[in-house]
Structure formats: structure tokens, C-alpha cells
Write an enzyme that holds these catalytic residues in place. Structure first.
Site, PDB file in Angstrom:
ATOM      1  N   ILE A 140       0.889  -1.210  -0.115  1.00 17.82           N
ATOM      2  CA  ILE A 140      -0.010  -0.122  -0.094  1.00 17.82           C
ATOM      3  C   ILE A 140       0.840   1.317  -0.034  1.00 17.82           C
ATOM      4  O   ILE A 140       0.441   2.176  -0.522  1.00 17.82           O
ATOM      5  CB  ILE A 140      -1.170   0.047   1.335  1.00 17.82           C
ATOM      6  CG1 ILE A 140      -1.928  -1.186   1.039  1.00 17.82           C
ATOM      7  CG2 ILE A 140      -1.552   1.279   1.393  1.00 17.82           C
ATOM      8  CD1 ILE A 140      -3.073  -1.216   2.234  1.00 17.82           C
ATOM      9  N   LYS A 186      -1.408  -3.088  16.971  1.00 19.04           N
ATOM     10  CA  LYS A 186      -1.872  -2.293  16.392  1.00 19.04           C
ATOM     11  C   LYS A 186      -3.011  -1.487  17.361  1.00 19.04           C
ATOM     12  O   LYS A 186      -3.170  -0.353  17.056  1.00 19.04           O
ATOM     13  CB  LYS A 186      -3.029  -3.022  15.436  1.00 19.04           C
ATOM     14  CG  LYS A 186      -2.110  -3.732  14.108  1.00 19.04           C
ATOM     15  CD  LYS A 186      -1.828  -2.470  13.352  1.00 19.04           C
ATOM     16  CE  LYS A 186      -0.851  -2.940  12.281  1.00 19.04           C
ATOM     17  NZ  LYS A 186      -0.248  -1.779  11.579  1.00 19.04           N
TER      18      LYS A 186
END
Length: 390
Positions: A43, A206
Site C-alpha cells: 500500500i 495495532k
């Protein structure tokens, strides 16, 4: 020449051509790897390419040296494909706290302050279920060291550079995350080289990143600018969704050959349900260019180019953020002290080795200049004829 080789294969058989069979067996695998590389792109690369097409000046952070031929080729290809020469790279290894400090300190120490409109943090790694556990240079578990602690360390040092930007500039710090944060467990953090709870390493990294992102926004808001203007730096969290990235490939295959085989069998299925890197980058691009995100409060969470709410209350819990911030600072301080001691010892050993080598070379040179008969240096007396006679 290809024609004689083809003729030999046709009339005498392929076994008569040296290395023909191994080459033919290898070519399909090389083609497969090339297709996988095209199918699973990062990405970050897609975001950089899209921003470069729009004329943005980009500085890519890479663990490779700027002179690395592969990195040079990548930068040149990116410049050529986007018709944008304002693309550069600087070296920083996110697996090394020392490397991060060197880069960030050099950036902050620049006078006048370097322009910094945006920081996009989308570096990510994970160890699949059957994969080999990897460690950072500081001997930390990679999910914690790269996904979270590297971002914490980098932004902690770059904070003055972000706050020093002019008040009329729209500054944004964009964190990449994913839905795995829902399964994170910050209560089980341990003050060790492997602080994450077993089985929840990736999700906890995360969740820690998101807690820190919200706390960093409050840290920026609390700063009182010399010009008395309001804070102009805003944090945005982005979940790109399920995307065909190298990390997704490792997760699907579980780090095993059987997993890779199963993935290849159902490859068309993954093609249908997973986004391409360019599609996954759209929410990142929305976070970089949407005007509304440059106004009002920061700390927003985006998915599918829409603002959503957090599914874990710890993300906005000030007490959790305070504990995590203190835990991270202490861990970095201890690791950097240990790393400094190791570098000092390594430097001392290197100097001692160089000193010994220099002394040996000096002894050898001195021995060559010394007379073998009397041990004194200088020329041997007597004429050439008398020496021959002797």
C-alpha cells in the site's frame, strides 16, 4: 544462437542440451514469483505513486542506503512514471532505535526547520503462525518493535519539527492500522524483550499504535505556540481494509508451503474478494487530501473513506495512554542505553584490532630495514665488488 539449440532439441532430444532441464523447471517458478509480486504490492508504494502523480514532494524512508542500486532504480522509475523529480529517499532502519534517533535528530536539528506537511506511517510486519520468529536489531519482537515502538520513537523526536510548522500550514500525521486491533490486549504487556501476550502479538501492536495516535494528538493540542495560534497538526487513523499486500499473503499462507499451495489453488477467489493495493490506498489518499480533515479536532478514524468510531474503549482512555506512554519511554531508554554500551565496546575492540595491525605492520617494516648481521638499520658498507666477492 537459438536456432542451433532448437534444432538440437528437435533432432537429438532436450537431454543433449546442457542445463536445459533445470532451466525449464525453474522458469515456471520465476514466472509465478513475478506474478505474485505484481498481484501483492504494498500500500505504501501505491500511496507514494499516487501522491507523486499529483506533484507532491516525497521523501521515502528506507532501510537501504540512498546509494543502493535497487533503491536508485526504484526512485528513477517512480520519477519517470509520474513525471515528478521531487522524489527522494533517506535511510532509516525502523528495526533499530539508534537508526531512528540518528535520522530524526538530524531532521530536527536543521535550521531553519525543514518543511514537513505530512507524515504517513504505513510500515507493517507480522510473523505468520508457522513462520520463523524474527527480531529487531534491539532483539525485540518485530510486531512490537516495528509496528508500534518505531512509530512512537520517531514521532517523539519529530514532535518539535511538527509543532514548528507555520500556523497556516495543514499538517497531518497518518497512521495505518487494521481491524486486528480489536483483539489486542494491552493489560498483559510485560517489561521484557517479548512484551506482547502470546497469540495476540499483531493485534496488540495495532491497538498500542491507535492508543498512541490518540495520545499524540492530545500531546500536540497541549502545546502552546509562540504565535498564540491554535494547533495545526492533526492525527488521522486509516484502516485500508482487506488488501492484497505482502502482509496479507503471509497471513493467508500462515508461513508454510502447504498454506502457499492452498492459497494458489483458490487464487481466483482471493482476487475477487481482496482489494488491489491501489484500491486499498484510496482511504490513505482521502486522509491526505480531504479538506474537512484539516479543520476541527484531530484523531479521526477512517475506513472506506468514511469516518467511523473505535470499537475498543481503550483507544480514547487517558489512563491507558498514560501507562503505555510511560512504559514505552522506559523501554526505549533501557534499550538505547544497552545499545550505546554495545556500540562503545565494539568501537573499542575495533580500535584495539587496528592498533595491533598497525604495530605488526610497523614491526615488519622495521625488520626489513634492519641488517641481519648486526641488527642495526642502514646500508651495508663496502663496494659492490667486495660484497660479491664476500
Amino acid at each position: 544462437m537459438p536456432l542451433p539449440i532448437i534444432a538440437q532439441v528437435v533432432f537429438k532430444g532436450i537431454h543433449t542440451v546442457p542445463f536445459a532441464l533445470p532451466v525449464l523447471k525453474t522458469i515456471p517458478w520465476l514466472i509465478l514469483l513475478y506474478l505474485l509480486k505484481l498481484y501483492f504490492g504494498g500500500i505504501g508504494g501505491a500511496v507514494a505513486h499516487s501522491l507523486a502523480q499529483r506533484g507532491a514532494q516525497i521523501i521515502l524512508l528506507s532501510h537501504h542506503a540512498p546509494s543502493d542500486p535497487f533503491l536508485v532504480d526504484y526512485i528513477e522509475d517512480l520519477r519517470a512514471s509520474t513525471n515528478n523529480e521531487l522524489i527522494y529517499a533517506e535511510q532509516v532502519d525502523l528495526s533499530s532505535l539508534h537508526s531512528i534517533r540518528l535520522f530524526a535528530t538530524k531532521w530536527v536539528d536543521n535550521a531553519p526547520p525543514r518543511r514537513l506537511d505530512m507524515v504517513i506511517l504505513c510500515a507493517d510486519t507480522m510473523t505468520p503462525r508457522y513462520g520463523i520468529k524474527a527480531l529487531t536489531q534491539d532483539k525485540l519482537e518485530t510486531a512490537w518493535g516495528i509496528n508500534y515502538l518505531a512509530n512512537f520513537h520517531l514521532l517523539s523526536i519529530l514532535s518539535p519539527a511538527l509543532r514548528a510548522q507555520p500556523a497556516d500550514r495543514d499538517v497531518r500525521i497518518i497512521f495505518g492500522t487494521c481491524s486486528s486491533y480489536i483483539g489486542g490486549d494491552l493489560k498483559s504487556l510485560k517489561d521484557t524483550r517479548e512484551p506482547l501476550p502470546k497469540g495476540f502479538e499483531y493485534g496488540t501492536s495495532k491497538l498500542a499504535t491507535m492508543v498512541f495516535a490518540e495520545a499524540f494528538q492530545k500531546h500536540l493540542d497541549a502545546y502552546e505556540r509562540p504565535d498564540k495560534q491554535s494547533n495545526n497538526a492533526r492525527v488521522v487513523l486509516v484502516d485500508p481494509g482487506f488488501t492484497r499486500t505482502p502482509g496479507m499473503r503471509r497471513w493467508l499462507t500462515m508461513g508454510s508451503l502447504w498454506g502457499l499451495l492452498g492459497y494458489l489453488i483458490v487464487w481466483p477467489f482471493w482476487w475477487l474478494i481482496l482489494k488491489s493495493p491501489e484500491q486499498g490506498a484510496q482511504t490513505f489518499l482521502y486522509a491526505t487530501m480531504e479538506a474537512d480533515l484539516g479543520r476541527g479536532v484531530g484523531g479521526r478514524f477512517l475506513k472506506e473513506c468514511k469516518e467511523i468510531d473505535f470499537l475498543r474503549k481503550e483507544v480514547r482512555d487517558e489512563e491507558v495512554a498514560k501507562k503505555l506512554w510511560g512504559f514505552s519511554e522506559k523501554q526505549i531508554e533501557a534499550l538505547e542505553k544497552e545499545g550505546a554500551v554495545k556500540r562503545a565496546l565494539a568501537k573499542k575492540e575495533k580500535e584495539e584490532r587496528e592498533k595491533k595491525i598497525a604495530e605488526k605492520e610497523k614491526d615488519v617494516d622495521g625488520g626489513e630495514k634492519t641488517s641481519p648481521t648486526n641488527g642495526k638499520s642502514g646500508k651495508v658498507t663496502g663496494s659492490r665488488r667486495s660484497r660479491k666477492a664476500g
